[in-house]
Scaffold this motif. Sequence first.
Motif, PDB file in Angstrom:
ATOM      1  N   HIS A   1       0.840  -1.204   0.000  1.00  0.00           N
ATOM      2  CA  HIS A   1       0.000   0.000   0.000  1.00  0.00           C
ATOM      3  C   HIS A   1       0.874   1.253   0.000  1.00  0.00           C
ATOM      4  N   ASP A   2       1.902   1.253   0.821  1.00  0.00           N
ATOM      5  CA  ASP A   2       2.796   2.404   0.898  1.00  0.00           C
ATOM      6  C   ASP A   2       3.536   2.606  -0.423  1.00  0.00           C
TER       7      ASP A   2
ATOM      8  N   ALA B   1       1.130   4.027  -3.053  1.00  0.00           N
ATOM      9  CA  ALA B   1       0.845   5.441  -2.783  1.00  0.00           C
ATOM     10  C   ALA B   1       1.987   6.326  -3.250  1.00  0.00           C
ATOM     11  N   THR B   2       3.205   5.783  -3.242  1.00  0.00           N
ATOM     12  CA  THR B   2       4.357   6.529  -3.749  1.00  0.00           C
ATOM     13  C   THR B   2       4.357   6.564  -5.269  1.00  0.00           C
TER      14      THR B   2
ATOM     15  N   THR C   1       1.766   6.035  -7.428  1.00  0.00           N
ATOM     16  CA  THR C   1       0.607   6.654  -8.064  1.00  0.00           C
ATOM     17  C   THR C   1      -0.318   7.242  -6.996  1.00  0.00           C
ATOM     18  N   PRO C   2       0.079   8.367  -6.407  1.00  0.00           N
ATOM     19  CA  PRO C   2      -0.681   8.969  -5.306  1.00  0.00           C
ATOM     20  C   PRO C   2      -2.084   9.418  -5.693  1.00  0.00           C
ATOM     21  N   ASP C   3      -2.363   9.577  -6.973  1.00  0.00           N
ATOM     22  CA  ASP C   3      -3.713   9.951  -7.382  1.00  0.00           C
ATOM     23  C   ASP C   3      -4.690   8.786  -7.264  1.00  0.00           C
TER      24      ASP C   3
ATOM     25  N   ASP D   1      -4.262   6.329  -1.464  1.00  0.00           N
ATOM     26  CA  ASP D   1      -3.893   7.193  -0.346  1.00  0.00           C
ATOM     27  C   ASP D   1      -2.669   6.643   0.381  1.00  0.00           C
ATOM     28  N   ARG D   2      -1.806   7.522   0.844  1.00  0.00           N
ATOM     29  CA  ARG D   2      -0.671   7.067   1.647  1.00  0.00           C
ATOM     30  C   ARG D   2      -1.165   6.665   3.037  1.00  0.00           C
TER      31      ARG D   2
ATOM     32  N   THR E   1      -4.726   3.738   8.422  1.00  0.00           N
ATOM     33  CA  THR E   1      -5.103   4.609   7.317  1.00  0.00           C
ATOM     34  C   THR E   1      -6.132   5.625   7.794  1.00  0.00           C
TER      35      THR E   1
ATOM     36  N   ARG F   1      -9.900   6.496  -5.039  1.00  0.00           N
ATOM     37  CA  ARG F   1      -8.760   5.935  -4.326  1.00  0.00           C
ATOM     38  C   ARG F   1      -9.067   4.463  -4.037  1.00  0.00           C
TER      39      ARG F   1
END
Length: 337
Positions: free
Chosen positions: A89-90, A93-94, A96-98, A101-102, A115, A238
Amino acid sequence: MSSAAHGPAPPPGPAPAQPFSVLVASDAWRAEVDAWVHDRVEEGGRRITGPLDQRRIRPWSTQIVVPTDAGPLWFKANCPPMAFEPALHDLLATLTPDDVDRPFAIDADRGWMMTTDRGTTLGESHEPTLEDWQAVVTTTAHLQRVAADHRDEVLATGVPDCSPSTVPHRFDVLLERFATLPADHPTHTDADLVARLTAVRPRIVEAVEQIDASAVPCSIQHGDLHPWNVFAVGGSLRVFDFGDVQWAPVMEALAVPYGVIADEGRLPWEPVRDAYVERWADVADARTMHALWEATAFTQPVNRTQTWWDAIAGATDDEVAELGSYPLQHLSRVLDA
């Protein structure tokens, strides 16, 4: 969780000392989690405002709501075969942050994650429309296209490698496991079903060869893609809940959307499939993509069976009685392909 690309699948690991659902309900485990959560919340500049609420315990994961002065957080822990989720997940998020969610905080070694609460999911907010389903699959296609260039990083998080070349051997291993289970086990496979499944193996090999010969890459395959695993945030989507992810043929991601839409019978399937296919138009034409979709009817059931096998590997006897038939049900779908 899976075999290496060109080698034998590892034997089943030793049975866990304690079923996952028993472990995460214990006072000792909760004390560890509470300490970790309090430290991470404080480091994040928030303050916990009430008791932590363990909303759900399943054989593969548990979720705890953490009330804070800036809104609730969700803690999630996964069983060992799915403990890669926080690191994945992390990473996503790096990349494709769109689309992802981080996380608020992760402990990759323990498979723990917090989260931010995003409210209701797309599926909870209203009955999903055709346009909603198209948005879900096209968002996923974008996520897959980005992740496809980061295979080594994805696999390094622990995501199972279920690429096409691994599928025939995985099929053999799973079928052997099922056939040797006690006759009263929900996933025991009798001789007649073993024979019928074995007869399909050449078609599985053909499907693997067809997928391997195409220009369409493997990437992350969500495994449980639907509007209830997507949040609508500021006009975009997301995606979350990556515990079932595999590195696999990309079109396997359409299996769950197809199943949900077909079962409900409200919406046509073809516009959803075609919206996804369009996102790959520069890689393969629609005819090729449709053929690959048909081919994944042989690979996705095998790979999904592995997910279910792993999900209940550390289950209690009662949980096995409830869920133990699912792996064989998924493997048997190759008979209808």
